[in-house]
Scaffold this active site. Sequence first.
Site, PDB file in Angstrom:
ATOM      1  N   LYS A 228       0.860  -1.194   0.000  1.00 44.20           N
ATOM      2  CA  LYS A 228       0.000   0.000   0.000  1.00 44.20           C
ATOM      3  C   LYS A 228       0.886   1.229   0.000  1.00 44.20           C
ATOM      4  O   LYS A 228       2.027   1.178   0.462  1.00 44.20           O
ATOM      5  CB  LYS A 228      -0.874   0.011   1.265  1.00 44.20           C
ATOM      6  CG  LYS A 228      -2.130   0.849   1.146  1.00 44.20           C
ATOM      7  CD  LYS A 228      -3.257   0.072   0.505  1.00 44.20           C
ATOM      8  CE  LYS A 228      -4.461   0.928   0.213  1.00 44.20           C
ATOM      9  NZ  LYS A 228      -5.631   0.110  -0.112  1.00 44.20           N
TER      10      LYS A 228
ATOM     11  N   ASP B 169      -7.145   4.356  -4.326  1.00 45.40           N
ATOM     12  CA  ASP B 169      -7.774   4.211  -3.009  1.00 45.40           C
ATOM     13  C   ASP B 169      -8.341   5.613  -2.720  1.00 45.40           C
ATOM     14  O   ASP B 169      -8.484   6.424  -3.650  1.00 45.40           O
ATOM     15  CB  ASP B 169      -6.737   3.756  -1.950  1.00 45.40           C
ATOM     16  CG  ASP B 169      -7.396   3.296  -0.644  1.00 45.40           C
ATOM     17  OD1 ASP B 169      -7.862   2.154  -0.582  1.00 45.40           O
ATOM     18  OD2 ASP B 169      -7.469   4.089   0.318  1.00 45.40           O
TER      19      ASP B 169
ATOM     20  N   THR C 104     -15.336  -2.683  -6.452  1.00 49.33           N
ATOM     21  CA  THR C 104     -15.349  -2.817  -4.986  1.00 49.33           C
ATOM     22  C   THR C 104     -16.779  -2.789  -4.472  1.00 49.33           C
ATOM     23  O   THR C 104     -17.196  -3.632  -3.663  1.00 49.33           O
ATOM     24  CB  THR C 104     -14.511  -1.715  -4.328  1.00 49.33           C
ATOM     25  OG1 THR C 104     -13.233  -1.687  -4.944  1.00 49.33           O
ATOM     26  CG2 THR C 104     -14.362  -1.955  -2.835  1.00 49.33           C
TER      27      THR C 104
HETATM   28  P1  NDP Z   1     -13.071   8.126  -2.240  1.00 52.43           P
HETATM   29  O1  NDP Z   1     -11.968   9.105  -2.059  1.00 52.43           O
HETATM   30  O2  NDP Z   1     -13.631   7.927  -3.597  1.00 52.43           O
HETATM   31  O3  NDP Z   1     -14.285   8.469  -1.275  1.00 52.43           O
HETATM   32  C1  NDP Z   1     -14.130   8.466   0.096  1.00 52.43           C
HETATM   33  C2  NDP Z   1     -15.466   8.807   0.720  1.00 52.43           C
HETATM   34  O4  NDP Z   1     -15.365   8.601   2.124  1.00 52.43           O
HETATM   35  C3  NDP Z   1     -15.867  10.257   0.539  1.00 52.43           C
HETATM   36  O5  NDP Z   1     -17.254  10.378   0.545  1.00 52.43           O
HETATM   37  C4  NDP Z   1     -15.236  10.918   1.758  1.00 52.43           C
HETATM   38  O6  NDP Z   1     -15.859  12.132   2.142  1.00 52.43           O
HETATM   39  C5  NDP Z   1     -15.481   9.867   2.807  1.00 52.43           C
HETATM   40  N1  NDP Z   1     -14.436   9.967   3.826  1.00 52.43           N
HETATM   41  C6  NDP Z   1     -13.103   9.836   3.622  1.00 52.43           C
HETATM   42  N2  NDP Z   1     -12.438  10.051   4.772  1.00 52.43           N
HETATM   43  C7  NDP Z   1     -13.381  10.311   5.683  1.00 52.43           C
HETATM   44  C8  NDP Z   1     -13.335  10.620   7.060  1.00 52.43           C
HETATM   45  N3  NDP Z   1     -12.152  10.702   7.720  1.00 52.43           N
HETATM   46  N4  NDP Z   1     -14.505  10.801   7.701  1.00 52.43           N
HETATM   47  C9  NDP Z   1     -15.697  10.710   7.042  1.00 52.43           C
HETATM   48  N5  NDP Z   1     -15.792  10.454   5.730  1.00 52.43           N
HETATM   49  C10 NDP Z   1     -14.666  10.245   5.073  1.00 52.43           C
HETATM   50  O7  NDP Z   1     -12.492   6.757  -1.656  1.00 52.43           O
HETATM   51  P2  NDP Z   1     -12.965   5.275  -1.970  1.00 52.43           P
HETATM   52  O8  NDP Z   1     -14.434   5.217  -2.138  1.00 52.43           O
HETATM   53  O9  NDP Z   1     -12.082   4.748  -3.027  1.00 52.43           O
HETATM   54  O10 NDP Z   1     -12.542   4.518  -0.606  1.00 52.43           O
HETATM   55  C11 NDP Z   1     -13.407   4.432   0.511  1.00 52.43           C
HETATM   56  C12 NDP Z   1     -12.955   3.306   1.410  1.00 52.43           C
HETATM   57  O11 NDP Z   1     -12.937   2.086   0.665  1.00 52.43           O
HETATM   58  C13 NDP Z   1     -11.525   3.426   1.976  1.00 52.43           C
HETATM   59  O12 NDP Z   1     -11.491   2.815   3.242  1.00 52.43           O
HETATM   60  C14 NDP Z   1     -10.699   2.603   0.999  1.00 52.43           C
HETATM   61  O13 NDP Z   1      -9.505   2.149   1.587  1.00 52.43           O
HETATM   62  C15 NDP Z   1     -11.656   1.460   0.727  1.00 52.43           C
HETATM   63  N6  NDP Z   1     -11.445   0.711  -0.499  1.00 52.43           N
HETATM   64  C16 NDP Z   1     -11.267   1.329  -1.698  1.00 52.43           C
HETATM   65  C17 NDP Z   1     -11.056   0.584  -2.846  1.00 52.43           C
HETATM   66  C18 NDP Z   1     -10.870   1.221  -4.178  1.00 52.43           C
HETATM   67  O14 NDP Z   1     -10.489   0.526  -5.118  1.00 52.43           O
HETATM   68  N7  NDP Z   1     -11.109   2.489  -4.359  1.00 52.43           N
HETATM   69  C19 NDP Z   1     -11.005  -0.875  -2.803  1.00 52.43           C
HETATM   70  C20 NDP Z   1     -11.268  -1.443  -1.499  1.00 52.43           C
HETATM   71  C21 NDP Z   1     -11.469  -0.661  -0.406  1.00 52.43           C
HETATM   72  P3  NDP Z   1     -15.084  13.526   1.870  1.00 52.43           P
HETATM   73  O15 NDP Z   1     -15.193  13.767   0.415  1.00 52.43           O
HETATM   74  O16 NDP Z   1     -15.825  14.494   2.702  1.00 52.43           O
HETATM   75  O17 NDP Z   1     -13.660  13.320   2.337  1.00 52.43           O
HETATM   76  O1  2IT Z   2      -8.091  -1.412  -0.577  1.00 52.80           O
HETATM   77  C1  2IT Z   2      -8.056  -1.931  -1.713  1.00 52.80           C
HETATM   78  O2  2IT Z   2      -8.243  -3.133  -1.886  1.00 52.80           O
HETATM   79  C2  2IT Z   2      -7.823  -1.047  -2.854  1.00 52.80           C
HETATM   80  N1  2IT Z   2      -7.713   0.157  -2.683  1.00 52.80           N
HETATM   81  C3  2IT Z   2      -7.664  -1.633  -4.231  1.00 52.80           C
HETATM   82  C4  2IT Z   2      -6.234  -2.075  -4.437  1.00 52.80           C
HETATM   83  C5  2IT Z   2      -5.876  -2.540  -5.817  1.00 52.80           C
HETATM   84  O3  2IT Z   2      -4.683  -2.797  -6.020  1.00 52.80           O
HETATM   85  O4  2IT Z   2      -6.739  -2.648  -6.690  1.00 52.80           O
END
Ligand code: NDP
Ligand code: 2IT
Length: 449
Positions: A130, A170, A214
């Site tokens: 990561k 991410d 995801t």
């Molecule tokens: P994005 O940046 O697209 O969106 C994040 C969302 O979560 C936004 O709505 C943001 O609000 C909110 N958020 C972030 N930080 C906080 C916080 N501290 N408190 C409250 N709300 C928060 O990220 P993703 O959707 O890609 O990722 C979301 C989660 O999913 C993370 O935990 C990530 O690690 C996990 N994930 C992502 C994957 C991917 O491929 N993208 C795969 C697997 C897991 P705001 O805009 O106000 O910050």
């Molecule tokens: O938390 C996760 O699994 C991700 N952000 C996706 C990682 C990846 O390599 O596709």
Amino acid sequence: MAVVVDEQIEGIYQQVRAKNPGEEEFHQAVKEVLESLGPVLAKYPEFAHQKIIERICEPERQIIFRVPWQDDKGHFRINRGFRVEFNSAIGPYKGGLRFHPSVYLGIIKFLGFEQLFKNALTGLPIGGGKGGADFDPKGKSDNEIMRFCQSFMTELYRHLGEYTDVPAGDTGVGGRELGYLCGQYKRITNRYESGVLTGKGTGWGGSLVLTEATGYGAVYFVREMLKVRNDSLEGKTCVVSGSGNVAIYTIEKLQQLGAIVVACSDSNGVIVHDRGIDLALVKRLKEVERRRIADYATTHEDARYIAGGNIWDVPCHVAMPSATQNELTGRDARTLVANGCFAVAEGANMPTTPEGVKVFLDAKIAYGPGKAANAGGVATSALEMQQNASRDSWTFEFTEKKLDEIMTRIHATTYQTAEEFGAPGNYVLGANVASFIRVAQAMVALGFI
Ligand code: NDP
Ligand code: 2IT
């Protein structure tokens, strides 16, 4: 025997704490996995003899670097970049990049540790890693984002390679950022090495379905958890926290399967819309205009915006935390259960605090931890790597079917492992044990790694 093993594991955990001071999220992630491993050491004493747990808790390599860049006013800015290459026993390091002001080594290490086990659960040949930076993309212009990404990659590129380390997106890193990162990698190396990053645009080496993967995958996981309880998502009321990539495609698939999503959020507040979230509007606000979720209520007068609200107070059958770590506390878990929630699946990484996890397990609701439920993103990344390696590009339907099969298999593996190790219905134990055994067996086979 069990007491000796428990003492052994507690000793390892205390060593990890002492060696990694101040990295609370990393300690939390390690503790949660180690708590499941007693029965594994009892069954596989060679893992203890070969100090596999101690080795797994120590990343193979940790890179910390300076990222200087210039903002639109010409001011110099300096951020800190990270890449933690956790474990390559099963394949090249694989895992996303996070750009968020809260990023420090402890966050990247917790995410890398989780990623290692998640990736093992997919059954595909990918190790765990990561990275990211304490850079805040909010309010930055496209040019600022581009300059930051170029500077970040100017250091990171030397550590990457399609057979070495393959980043993706991410929080704060999506299609736009991956484009700039990929472009800079290509300029520096003079190689069109498609397989070095996943999440690329579909016109230049990216896989269909990766954007959705995801969220879609997490919903497939819920579908499977409900299936073994002779239930389905049809007509269920759901709440999805966040409104980013994972939240948006979680909502989309829930709606496709007949559920009603009544709330979503961002870090400023919560939108509650009883007749169902208007997903086209959320997509426009978030993906195109990059605005705040508060603006949703200006279009829909029957929706409520609760500034600073707590989304877990909204009654639901199914809750899908999809924002960030530790967003769902013990108190929130008790509220959800008291309001009749019977299924929780984590789109985010480690969104539920240890106290919250205990509430869900004690209540015996269907609880799918992130390393199982949100593995669809990285699994589809591995499908993108397959397509790049064979210079092929698959259709949406074909790729989505593969994603569905992988999530169904992860559900079956975690469910069966929980039964086999004496904890039926406990997907936390099932996911930790099944993935740990896969990584540990590969490490034993490879010798001193
Ligand atoms: P994005 O940046 O697209 O969106 C994040 C969302 O979560 C936004 O709505 C943001 O609000 C909110 N958020 C972030 N930080 C906080 C916080 N501290 N408190 C409250 N709300 C928060 O990220 P993703 O959707 O890609 O990722 C979301 C989660 O999913 C993370 O935990 C990530 O690690 C996990 N994930 C992502 C994957 C991917 O491929 N993208 C795969 C697997 C897991 P705001 O805009 O106000 O910050
Ligand atoms: O938390 C996760 O699994 C991700 N952000 C996706 C990682 C990846 O390599 O596709």
